[in-house]
Design a protein around this motif. Structure first.
Motif, PDB file in Angstrom:
ATOM      1  N   PRO A 333       1.571 -15.973  -4.362  1.00 21.74           N
ATOM      2  CA  PRO A 333       0.517 -15.251  -3.651  1.00 21.74           C
ATOM      3  C   PRO A 333       1.027 -14.061  -2.835  1.00 21.74           C
ATOM      4  N   SER A 403       0.359 -11.661 -10.089  1.00 26.33           N
ATOM      5  CA  SER A 403       0.400 -12.366  -8.805  1.00 26.33           C
ATOM      6  C   SER A 403      -0.060 -13.801  -9.025  1.00 26.33           C
ATOM      7  N   GLY A 404       0.234 -14.658  -8.084  1.00 30.98           N
ATOM      8  CA  GLY A 404      -0.151 -16.064  -8.222  1.00 30.98           C
ATOM      9  C   GLY A 404       0.491 -16.636  -9.468  1.00 30.98           C
ATOM     10  N   ASP A 405      -0.317 -17.223 -10.326  1.00 29.36           N
ATOM     11  CA  ASP A 405       0.157 -17.643 -11.630  1.00 29.36           C
ATOM     12  C   ASP A 405      -0.291 -16.603 -12.649  1.00 29.36           C
ATOM     13  N   VAL A 408      -3.430 -17.274 -14.753  1.00 35.27           N
ATOM     14  CA  VAL A 408      -4.740 -17.494 -14.126  1.00 35.27           C
ATOM     15  C   VAL A 408      -5.388 -16.147 -13.814  1.00 35.27           C
ATOM     16  N   ALA A 433      -3.525 -18.321  -5.858  1.00 33.93           N
ATOM     17  CA  ALA A 433      -4.225 -18.021  -4.607  1.00 33.93           C
ATOM     18  C   ALA A 433      -5.005 -19.253  -4.140  1.00 33.93           C
ATOM     19  N   TYR A 481     -12.798 -16.781  -7.009  1.00 34.01           N
ATOM     20  CA  TYR A 481     -11.868 -15.654  -7.101  1.00 34.01           C
ATOM     21  C   TYR A 481     -12.681 -14.390  -7.252  1.00 34.01           C
ATOM     22  N   ASN A 482     -12.064 -13.245  -7.003  1.00 39.33           N
ATOM     23  CA  ASN A 482     -12.729 -11.940  -7.133  1.00 39.33           C
ATOM     24  C   ASN A 482     -14.131 -12.012  -6.526  1.00 39.33           C
ATOM     25  N   PRO A 483     -14.237 -12.484  -5.291  1.00 39.02           N
ATOM     26  CA  PRO A 483     -15.570 -12.881  -4.803  1.00 39.02           C
ATOM     27  C   PRO A 483     -16.499 -11.713  -4.478  1.00 39.02           C
ATOM     28  N   ASN A 514      -5.673 -12.599   2.026  1.00 40.17           N
ATOM     29  CA  ASN A 514      -4.245 -12.299   1.963  1.00 40.17           C
ATOM     30  C   ASN A 514      -3.368 -13.516   2.270  1.00 40.17           C
ATOM     31  N   ALA A 515      -3.626 -14.599   1.590  1.00 39.54           N
ATOM     32  CA  ALA A 515      -2.832 -15.817   1.793  1.00 39.54           C
ATOM     33  C   ALA A 515      -1.346 -15.516   1.627  1.00 39.54           C
ATOM     34  N   ARG A 517       0.510 -13.437   2.919  1.00 40.25           N
ATOM     35  CA  ARG A 517       0.975 -12.062   3.099  1.00 40.25           C
ATOM     36  C   ARG A 517       0.977 -11.724   4.587  1.00 40.25           C
ATOM     37  N   MET A 537     -11.990  -8.344  -1.873  1.00 43.60           N
ATOM     38  CA  MET A 537     -11.220  -8.670  -3.072  1.00 43.60           C
ATOM     39  C   MET A 537      -9.841  -9.265  -2.782  1.00 43.60           C
ATOM     40  N   MET A 538      -9.438  -9.264  -1.505  1.00 44.33           N
ATOM     41  CA  MET A 538      -8.167  -9.888  -1.134  1.00 44.33           C
ATOM     42  C   MET A 538      -8.382 -11.347  -0.736  1.00 44.33           C
ATOM     43  N   THR A 539      -9.575 -11.845  -1.016  1.00 45.41           N
ATOM     44  CA  THR A 539      -9.997 -13.119  -0.443  1.00 45.41           C
ATOM     45  C   THR A 539     -10.324 -14.142  -1.525  1.00 45.41           C
TER      46      THR A 539
HETATM   47  N1  SAH Z   1      -3.309 -14.700 -10.937  1.00 44.32           N
HETATM   48  C1  SAH Z   1      -3.858 -14.781  -9.614  1.00 44.32           C
HETATM   49  C2  SAH Z   1      -5.302 -14.384  -9.548  1.00 44.32           C
HETATM   50  C3  SAH Z   1      -5.586 -12.941  -9.866  1.00 44.32           C
HETATM   51  S1  SAH Z   1      -7.298 -12.509  -9.761  1.00 44.32           S
HETATM   52  C4  SAH Z   1      -3.641 -16.202  -9.079  1.00 44.32           C
HETATM   53  O1  SAH Z   1      -3.134 -17.065  -9.814  1.00 44.32           O
HETATM   54  O2  SAH Z   1      -3.905 -16.447  -7.911  1.00 44.32           O
HETATM   55  C5  SAH Z   1      -7.330 -11.612  -8.251  1.00 44.32           C
HETATM   56  C6  SAH Z   1      -8.062 -12.392  -7.180  1.00 44.32           C
HETATM   57  O3  SAH Z   1      -7.221 -13.432  -6.746  1.00 44.32           O
HETATM   58  C7  SAH Z   1      -8.372 -11.626  -5.927  1.00 44.32           C
HETATM   59  O4  SAH Z   1      -9.580 -10.902  -6.042  1.00 44.32           O
HETATM   60  C8  SAH Z   1      -8.503 -12.709  -4.894  1.00 44.32           C
HETATM   61  O5  SAH Z   1      -9.731 -13.369  -5.006  1.00 44.32           O
HETATM   62  C9  SAH Z   1      -7.455 -13.689  -5.380  1.00 44.32           C
HETATM   63  N2  SAH Z   1      -6.144 -13.552  -4.677  1.00 44.32           N
HETATM   64  C10 SAH Z   1      -4.974 -13.204  -5.215  1.00 44.32           C
HETATM   65  N3  SAH Z   1      -3.982 -13.266  -4.295  1.00 44.32           N
HETATM   66  C11 SAH Z   1      -4.556 -13.656  -3.145  1.00 44.32           C
HETATM   67  C12 SAH Z   1      -4.039 -13.942  -1.828  1.00 44.32           C
HETATM   68  N4  SAH Z   1      -2.747 -13.779  -1.540  1.00 44.32           N
HETATM   69  N5  SAH Z   1      -4.915 -14.363  -0.892  1.00 44.32           N
HETATM   70  C13 SAH Z   1      -6.221 -14.524  -1.180  1.00 44.32           C
HETATM   71  N6  SAH Z   1      -6.747 -14.283  -2.406  1.00 44.32           N
HETATM   72  C14 SAH Z   1      -5.928 -13.852  -3.377  1.00 44.32           C
END
Ligand code: SAH
Length: 568
Positions: A333, A403-405, A408, A433, A481-483, A514-515, A517, A537-539
């Motif tokens: 994240p 980012s994240g996985d 996903v 996330a 996601y992408n709320p 911004n988890a 971050r 979108m960061m949420t």
């Molecule tokens: N592959 C990523 C998701 C990408 S889609 C995963 O596995 O987490 C992008 C969306 O993910 C963003 O709009 C937001 O809703 C969420 N997101 C990604 N990183 C984030 C974070 N650090 N904190 C909160 N939401 C996050």
């Protein structure tokens, strides 16, 4: 086996921690330190001494023989602050062992081998046989001198530093990547990729020397290096033929076999009737070498016998296509310590990195100098997927990041949809996330949960709504996601309203921005009082199910254990 030797009580404590952690890998040597070191040196592949480096140097100096065969030796000081790779850094694995020991004991690994300490791969650690001036060219690479990369064959290599350039600037030290039998010149190394497949056919009882002699002659006359031979290929019926197995063993390569049926389908220049009658395919050597594709360098030839008897072996040599490597790497994240060690390794191994510019910025410092970075902006998903696959097809080691996985709502699926089976693909999972947010909020995902993306850019709203409704009816915890973005503001309230048809207004809702971050923020609110304006979108937004509670400011979804329901 790792021999463990200590002289004092403090050393013995640290020694025992290693012995307990790695019971099958270690053996404790007691008794006089001198005898213990001598015995461990003779019997173990690696030795850890809980002694001063000076003492160890004096004890092992008379025992040292050759860096290819000596054990790797690591010294740990009395206070357990440092794990020093003393002897056999590469060959003996002492550098790696110092890191492992350091991790276990909380000691700083001390590695002085030049290539390791600069984050540059040692030319002898790339996994390929290497010939020539390894020390000299490694030195030049480290010193930032211009080094030429003369890659006759594209083959996935780890990235080399930026002073290693292509094409060759002339008289500089050179790294050649070749399967041809060339002698490395002055200040030159030749890396031998496993690019050659030798197809072999043999009659029953063909002698090892006849098979091996044939293969060696074929390679020599074609100007090819034995050290690039990856495998011997033949037909299933010959899987136990001693002449073939013996030749493979002497070359140090595996034997790979294929069914006669499969081989019969391969088009070859020199089919014949004899193998067709014996094993059911008109070609063994050529077909087995060519069955996975590639370029036929040596067509079928027969062994030569001095006794005038008929030849008992045939061989053919093919240069196979390099298999590129595509690593799909999740970066987590945001926080560096939520990036997995495996992801780090893949980033350092890549020669080409493909990703969204903002994610590249997140890890640029981890890349080896010289890594080619192909970054693009938001929305260029298709281009990124195509680029990554195309680079891997060319034989590169590619890391495609997300980012994240990365699987996903990210790049793994578009990339793998483009990929065919001619490249290797590895996935490195990342902390999503939803998981990062869950850990911040408490334990909202303790029971069944689902993620739903509210982005209707690529998914029709009806589909999204159907899924939200299903989650609502099934009482599943939902992470959105992408709320919400500037242009997409009605979807979140609509989705929450659907959930509210089946859940109380008091249902806890966690909002995490911004988890992990720098500017992380989070709050636990309720379905009835969530203000969508705080969401962007960061949420991510996690909505509890009908059992989710807010307890001490944390969001908790019970697992339904009986013992938690009964009054105390
Ligand atoms: N592959 C990523 C998701 C990408 S889609 C995963 O596995 O987490 C992008 C969306 O993910 C963003 O709009 C937001 O809703 C969420 N997101 C990604 N990183 C984030 C974070 N650090 N904190 C909160 N939401 C996050």
């Amino acid at each position: 086996m790792i021999g463990l030797i200590s002289a004092t009580a403090a050393g013995a404590v640290a020694r025992d921690r290693l012995a307990t952690a790695w019971p099958t890998r270690t053996r404790v040597y007691d008794g006089s330190v001198g005898d213990a070191v001598r015995a461990a040196f003779a019997e173990c592949e690696q030795v850890v001494c809980f002694l001063a480096t000076g003492a160890v140097v004096r004890l092992v100096a008379p025992l040292l023989n050759d860096k290819t065969s000596d054990p790797g030796i690591v010294c740990v000081d009395e206070a357990g602050r440092f794990a020093v790779s003393l002897v056999g850094g590469h060959g003996g694995g002492a550098n790696e062992l110092a890191r492992e020991v350091g991790e276990l004991l909380g000691a700083e690994p001390v590695v002085t081998t030049a290539t390791d300490s600069a984050g540059v791969p040692g030319l002898d650690t790339l996994g390929f046989p290497v010939e020539g001036d390894v020390a000299g060219v490694s030195r030049a690479m480290l010193d930032g001198e211009p080094v030429a990369l003369d890659a006759e064959l594209p083959w996935p290599l780890p990235a080399l530093p930026s002073n290693v350039t292509y094409p060759a600037p002339g008289a500089a030290p050179t790294i050649r990547v070749s399967d041809r039998a060339l002698e490395p010149g002055d200040r030159e190394v030749v890396l031998r990729p496993p690019s050659l497949i030798v197809g072999v056919g043999a009659s029953k009882g063909a002698p090892v020397d006849e098979v091996l002699g044939l293969v060696e002659d074929a390679l020599r006359e074609a100007g090819l290096s034995e050290r690039s031979v990856a495998e011997i290929a033949t037909v299933d019926a010959k899987a136990d033929e001693p002449g073939i197995l013996g030749a493979a063993e002497r070359l140090g390569v595996p034997v790979v076999t294929y069914s006669a049926e499969e081989l019969a389908k391969v088009e070859v220049p020199n089919p014949s009737d004899a193998p067709l009658a014996a094993v059911g395919t008109p070609s063994v050597a050529e077909a087995a070498a060519l069955v996975r594709g590639g370029e036929l360098l040596v067509p079928k030839r027969k062994s030569e016998r001095t006794d005038g008897q008929p030849a008992m072996a045939t061989c053919a040599v093919v240069r196979r296509l390099a298999r590129g490597r595509l690593a799909v790497v999740g970066l987590g994240p945001g926080a560096r310590d939520l990036l997995t060690p495996r992801a780090k390794d893949e980033l350092r191994r890549a020669s080409v990195l493909v990703g969204l510019d903002q994610y590249v910025d997140q890890i640029r410092d981890l890349l080896r100098p010289g890594t080619r970075v192909l970054e693009s902006g938001l929305g260029a998903e298709e281009e990124r997927a195509r680029t990554a696959v195309a680079q891997a097809r060319r034989g590169q080691a590619v890391a495609l990041i997300g980012s994240g996985d990365a699987g996903v709502y990210a790049m793994a699926s578009p990339a793998l949809a483009e990929a065919s089976d001619d490249i290797d693909v590895v996935g490195v999972p990342g902390v999503t996330a939803a998981l990062a947010a869950g850990a911040i909020l408490g334990a909202p995902l303790g029971h069944d949960h689902v993620s739903i993306s509210l982005s209707d850019l690529h998914t029709p709203w009806e589909v999204i709504e159907r899924r939200v409704r299903a989650a609502a009816e099934a009482d599943i915890v939902v992470t959105f996601y992408n709320p919400r973005s500037r242009g997409r503001d009605w979807q979140l309230p609509k989705a929450l309203a659907i959930l509210a048809e089946h859940r109380e207004p008091t249902t806890p809702v966690g909002v995490v921005r911004n988890a992990s971050r720098a500017d992380e923020s989070s709050r636990v609110t309720t379905l009835g009082s969530l203000d969508p304006a705080i969401v962007d979108m960061m949420t991510v937004v996690t909505v509890g199910n009908t059992a989710t509670r807010e307890i001490a400011g944390r969001m908790v979804t019970p697992r339904g254990y009986r013992w938690q329901e009964e009054p105390k």
